[in-house]
Design a protein around this motif. Sequence first.
Motif, PDB file in Angstrom:
ATOM      1  N   LEU A 251       0.820  -1.215   0.000  1.00  0.00           N
ATOM      2  CA  LEU A 251       0.000   0.000   0.000  1.00  0.00           C
ATOM      3  C   LEU A 251       0.853   1.264   0.000  1.00  0.00           C
ATOM      4  CD1 LEU A 251      -2.615   1.636   0.274  1.00  0.00           C
ATOM      5  CD2 LEU A 251      -2.601   1.083   2.724  1.00  0.00           C
ATOM      6  N   VAL A 252       1.873   1.323   0.844  1.00  0.00           N
ATOM      7  CA  VAL A 252       2.720   2.524   0.903  1.00  0.00           C
ATOM      8  C   VAL A 252       3.428   2.739  -0.441  1.00  0.00           C
ATOM      9  CG1 VAL A 252       4.724   3.592   2.004  1.00  0.00           C
ATOM     10  CG2 VAL A 252       2.999   2.458   3.407  1.00  0.00           C
ATOM     11  N   ASN A 253       3.997   1.685  -1.006  1.00  0.00           N
ATOM     12  CA  ASN A 253       4.665   1.817  -2.306  1.00  0.00           C
ATOM     13  C   ASN A 253       3.680   2.257  -3.380  1.00  0.00           C
ATOM     14  OD1 ASN A 253       7.234   1.031  -1.336  1.00  0.00           O
ATOM     15  ND2 ASN A 253       6.700  -1.122  -1.538  1.00  0.00           N
ATOM     16  N   TRP A 254       2.490   1.664  -3.404  1.00  0.00           N
ATOM     17  CA  TRP A 254       1.454   2.033  -4.372  1.00  0.00           C
ATOM     18  C   TRP A 254       1.052   3.500  -4.219  1.00  0.00           C
ATOM     19  CZ3 TRP A 254      -3.582   3.755  -3.770  1.00  0.00           C
ATOM     20  CH2 TRP A 254      -4.399   3.724  -4.894  1.00  0.00           C
ATOM     21  N   THR A 255       0.904   3.936  -2.966  1.00  0.00           N
ATOM     22  CA  THR A 255       0.510   5.324  -2.697  1.00  0.00           C
ATOM     23  C   THR A 255       1.537   6.300  -3.255  1.00  0.00           C
ATOM     24  OG1 THR A 255      -0.696   4.653  -0.723  1.00  0.00           O
ATOM     25  CG2 THR A 255      -0.057   6.963  -0.855  1.00  0.00           C
ATOM     26  N   LEU A 256       2.797   6.006  -3.070  1.00  0.00           N
ATOM     27  CA  LEU A 256       3.860   6.873  -3.599  1.00  0.00           C
ATOM     28  C   LEU A 256       3.769   6.997  -5.114  1.00  0.00           C
ATOM     29  CD1 LEU A 256       6.675   5.519  -1.304  1.00  0.00           C
ATOM     30  CD2 LEU A 256       5.949   7.920  -1.383  1.00  0.00           C
ATOM     31  N   TYR A 257       3.663   5.877  -5.810  1.00  0.00           N
ATOM     32  CA  TYR A 257       3.578   5.894  -7.275  1.00  0.00           C
ATOM     33  C   TYR A 257       2.278   6.509  -7.774  1.00  0.00           C
ATOM     34  CZ  TYR A 257       7.610   2.808  -7.978  1.00  0.00           C
ATOM     35  OH  TYR A 257       8.878   2.277  -8.028  1.00  0.00           O
ATOM     36  N   THR A 258       1.193   6.263  -7.071  1.00  0.00           N
ATOM     37  CA  THR A 258      -0.117   6.715  -7.532  1.00  0.00           C
ATOM     38  C   THR A 258      -0.339   8.202  -7.318  1.00  0.00           C
ATOM     39  OG1 THR A 258      -1.034   4.527  -7.137  1.00  0.00           O
ATOM     40  CG2 THR A 258      -2.608   6.355  -7.252  1.00  0.00           C
ATOM     41  N   PHE A 259       0.051   8.719  -6.160  1.00  0.00           N
ATOM     42  CA  PHE A 259      -0.281  10.094  -5.832  1.00  0.00           C
ATOM     43  C   PHE A 259       0.845  11.097  -6.058  1.00  0.00           C
ATOM     44  CE2 PHE A 259      -3.461   7.673  -3.459  1.00  0.00           C
ATOM     45  CZ  PHE A 259      -4.601   8.269  -3.980  1.00  0.00           C
ATOM     46  N   ASP A 260       2.058  10.636  -6.288  1.00  0.00           N
ATOM     47  CA  ASP A 260       3.154  11.586  -6.504  1.00  0.00           C
ATOM     48  C   ASP A 260       4.246  11.028  -7.417  1.00  0.00           C
ATOM     49  OD1 ASP A 260       4.536  13.948  -6.299  1.00  0.00           O
ATOM     50  OD2 ASP A 260       5.252  13.595  -4.255  1.00  0.00           O
ATOM     51  N   PRO A 261       3.874  10.583  -8.611  1.00  0.00           N
ATOM     52  CA  PRO A 261       4.887  10.006  -9.507  1.00  0.00           C
ATOM     53  C   PRO A 261       5.951  11.012  -9.927  1.00  0.00           C
ATOM     54  CG  PRO A 261       2.820  10.327 -10.691  1.00  0.00           C
ATOM     55  CD  PRO A 261       2.547  10.603  -9.228  1.00  0.00           C
ATOM     56  N   ALA A 262       5.623  12.285  -9.971  1.00  0.00           N
ATOM     57  CA  ALA A 262       6.583  13.302 -10.408  1.00  0.00           C
ATOM     58  C   ALA A 262       7.774  13.438  -9.459  1.00  0.00           C
ATOM     59  CB  ALA A 262       5.892  14.659 -10.559  1.00  0.00           C
ATOM     60  N   HIS A 263       7.590  13.119  -8.196  1.00  0.00           N
ATOM     61  CA  HIS A 263       8.672  13.256  -7.215  1.00  0.00           C
ATOM     62  C   HIS A 263       9.314  11.921  -6.827  1.00  0.00           C
ATOM     63  CE1 HIS A 263       6.458  17.127  -6.443  1.00  0.00           C
ATOM     64  NE2 HIS A 263       7.682  17.519  -6.715  1.00  0.00           N
ATOM     65  N   MET A 264       8.969  10.855  -7.523  1.00  0.00           N
ATOM     66  CA  MET A 264       9.569   9.564  -7.205  1.00  0.00           C
ATOM     67  C   MET A 264      11.036   9.566  -7.623  1.00  0.00           C
ATOM     68  SD  MET A 264       7.590   7.430  -5.665  1.00  0.00           S
ATOM     69  CE  MET A 264       8.269   5.815  -5.978  1.00  0.00           C
ATOM     70  N   PRO A 265      11.934   9.263  -6.694  1.00  0.00           N
ATOM     71  CA  PRO A 265      13.352   9.216  -7.055  1.00  0.00           C
ATOM     72  C   PRO A 265      13.611   8.092  -8.057  1.00  0.00           C
ATOM     73  CG  PRO A 265      13.046   9.114  -4.655  1.00  0.00           C
ATOM     74  CD  PRO A 265      11.700   8.976  -5.283  1.00  0.00           C
ATOM     75  N   ALA A 266      14.504   8.341  -8.984  1.00  0.00           N
ATOM     76  CA  ALA A 266      14.851   7.320  -9.978  1.00  0.00           C
ATOM     77  C   ALA A 266      15.419   6.073  -9.308  1.00  0.00           C
ATOM     78  CB  ALA A 266      15.848   7.895 -10.987  1.00  0.00           C
ATOM     79  N   ASP A 267      16.099   6.279  -8.190  1.00  0.00           N
ATOM     80  CA  ASP A 267      16.714   5.154  -7.485  1.00  0.00           C
ATOM     81  C   ASP A 267      15.862   4.674  -6.302  1.00  0.00           C
ATOM     82  OD1 ASP A 267      17.054   7.344  -5.829  1.00  0.00           O
ATOM     83  OD2 ASP A 267      19.157   6.923  -5.381  1.00  0.00           O
ATOM     84  N   PHE A 268      14.556   4.870  -6.393  1.00  0.00           N
ATOM     85  CA  PHE A 268      13.654   4.491  -5.301  1.00  0.00           C
ATOM     86  C   PHE A 268      13.849   3.032  -4.912  1.00  0.00           C
ATOM     87  CE2 PHE A 268       9.376   2.710  -4.145  1.00  0.00           C
ATOM     88  CZ  PHE A 268       9.336   3.235  -2.868  1.00  0.00           C
ATOM     89  N   ARG A 269      14.024   2.822  -3.631  1.00  0.00           N
ATOM     90  CA  ARG A 269      14.116   1.477  -3.056  1.00  0.00           C
ATOM     91  C   ARG A 269      12.776   1.229  -2.374  1.00  0.00           C
ATOM     92  NH1 ARG A 269      15.435   0.322   2.134  1.00  0.00           N
ATOM     93  NH2 ARG A 269      16.287   2.405   2.394  1.00  0.00           N
ATOM     94  N   PRO A 270      11.974   0.318  -2.913  1.00  0.00           N
ATOM     95  CA  PRO A 270      10.646   0.086  -2.328  1.00  0.00           C
ATOM     96  C   PRO A 270      10.725  -0.328  -0.861  1.00  0.00           C
ATOM     97  CG  PRO A 270      10.867  -1.045  -4.431  1.00  0.00           C
ATOM     98  CD  PRO A 270      12.234  -0.541  -4.063  1.00  0.00           C
ATOM     99  N   TYR A 271       9.707   0.059  -0.123  1.00  0.00           N
ATOM    100  CA  TYR A 271       9.582  -0.407   1.263  1.00  0.00           C
ATOM    101  C   TYR A 271       9.376  -1.918   1.227  1.00  0.00           C
ATOM    102  CZ  TYR A 271       8.824   4.358   3.016  1.00  0.00           C
ATOM    103  OH  TYR A 271       8.957   5.676   3.356  1.00  0.00           O
ATOM    104  N   SER A 272      10.058  -2.613   2.095  1.00  0.00           N
ATOM    105  CA  SER A 272       9.866  -4.056   2.237  1.00  0.00           C
ATOM    106  C   SER A 272       8.969  -4.298   3.449  1.00  0.00           C
ATOM    107  CB  SER A 272      11.211  -4.756   2.452  1.00  0.00           C
ATOM    108  OG  SER A 272      11.729  -4.417   3.728  1.00  0.00           O
ATOM    109  N   PRO A 273       8.350  -5.461   3.513  1.00  0.00           N
ATOM    110  CA  PRO A 273       7.556  -5.780   4.712  1.00  0.00           C
ATOM    111  C   PRO A 273       8.400  -5.710   5.990  1.00  0.00           C
ATOM    112  CG  PRO A 273       7.046  -7.323   2.960  1.00  0.00           C
ATOM    113  CD  PRO A 273       8.218  -6.496   2.483  1.00  0.00           C
ATOM    114  N   GLU A 274       9.668  -6.121   5.902  1.00  0.00           N
ATOM    115  CA  GLU A 274      10.541  -6.089   7.080  1.00  0.00           C
ATOM    116  C   GLU A 274      10.796  -4.650   7.549  1.00  0.00           C
ATOM    117  OE1 GLU A 274      10.698  -9.706   4.907  1.00  0.00           O
ATOM    118  OE2 GLU A 274      11.281  -7.742   4.159  1.00  0.00           O
ATOM    119  N   GLU A 275      11.055  -3.757   6.601  1.00  0.00           N
ATOM    120  CA  GLU A 275      11.288  -2.352   6.956  1.00  0.00           C
ATOM    121  C   GLU A 275      10.026  -1.735   7.560  1.00  0.00           C
ATOM    122  OE1 GLU A 275      12.886   1.827   4.976  1.00  0.00           O
ATOM    123  OE2 GLU A 275      12.177   0.240   3.645  1.00  0.00           O
ATOM    124  N   ILE A 276       8.891  -1.975   6.934  1.00  0.00           N
ATOM    125  CA  ILE A 276       7.626  -1.465   7.461  1.00  0.00           C
ATOM    126  C   ILE A 276       7.400  -1.988   8.879  1.00  0.00           C
ATOM    127  CG2 ILE A 276       5.108  -1.693   7.226  1.00  0.00           C
ATOM    128  CD1 ILE A 276       6.190   0.408   5.334  1.00  0.00           C
TER     129      ILE A 276
END
Length: 157
Positions: A99-124
């Motif tokens: 959900l958090v990764n989807w929210t980032l891409y869905t609501f703010d694609p213009a500010h997504m870093p090119a080197d974005f490292r997705p949140y993992s379940p462990e990090e969350i």
Amino acid sequence: MKFTTPGIAMLFALLMAAAGVRAGEVQMRGVSNPQQARIDYILKCQGCHRPDGGGDDRSNPPIRNEVARFLGVPGGREFLARVPGVSTVDLDDTRLANLVNWTLYTFDPAHMPADFRPYSPEEIGHLRRHPLRLERAETRARLVKGFSQDRAKTHSP
């Protein structure tokens, strides 16, 4: 074997379908199930942040055109997983990372870093064990202030 333009287009479409990418669909790293993420957003987030991510600028800040900017300031990545609505939601760590990764891409694609490292379940799981409470608004204000400082650095001569 001779390929025609329609034949090449058909082959490309088949390859993309096999890869699970539909025409016009953005590749979202870290989003294993976009449909489930959308449903989770509707059920768990939309009531406060609105269907379009617009929020209300008081207790439910907008995420549209802003949420991925947190990834560019120190402490911002951690903040996104520690805000009360995220850290205390009744989803398991896997669905919440989705959900958090989807929210980032869905609501703010213009500010997504090119080197974005997705949140993992462990990090969350690790971050949500330390939710922000009373310090949430102060922390957010400090991080947002960093947005303008970051913008000034990138636009200076």
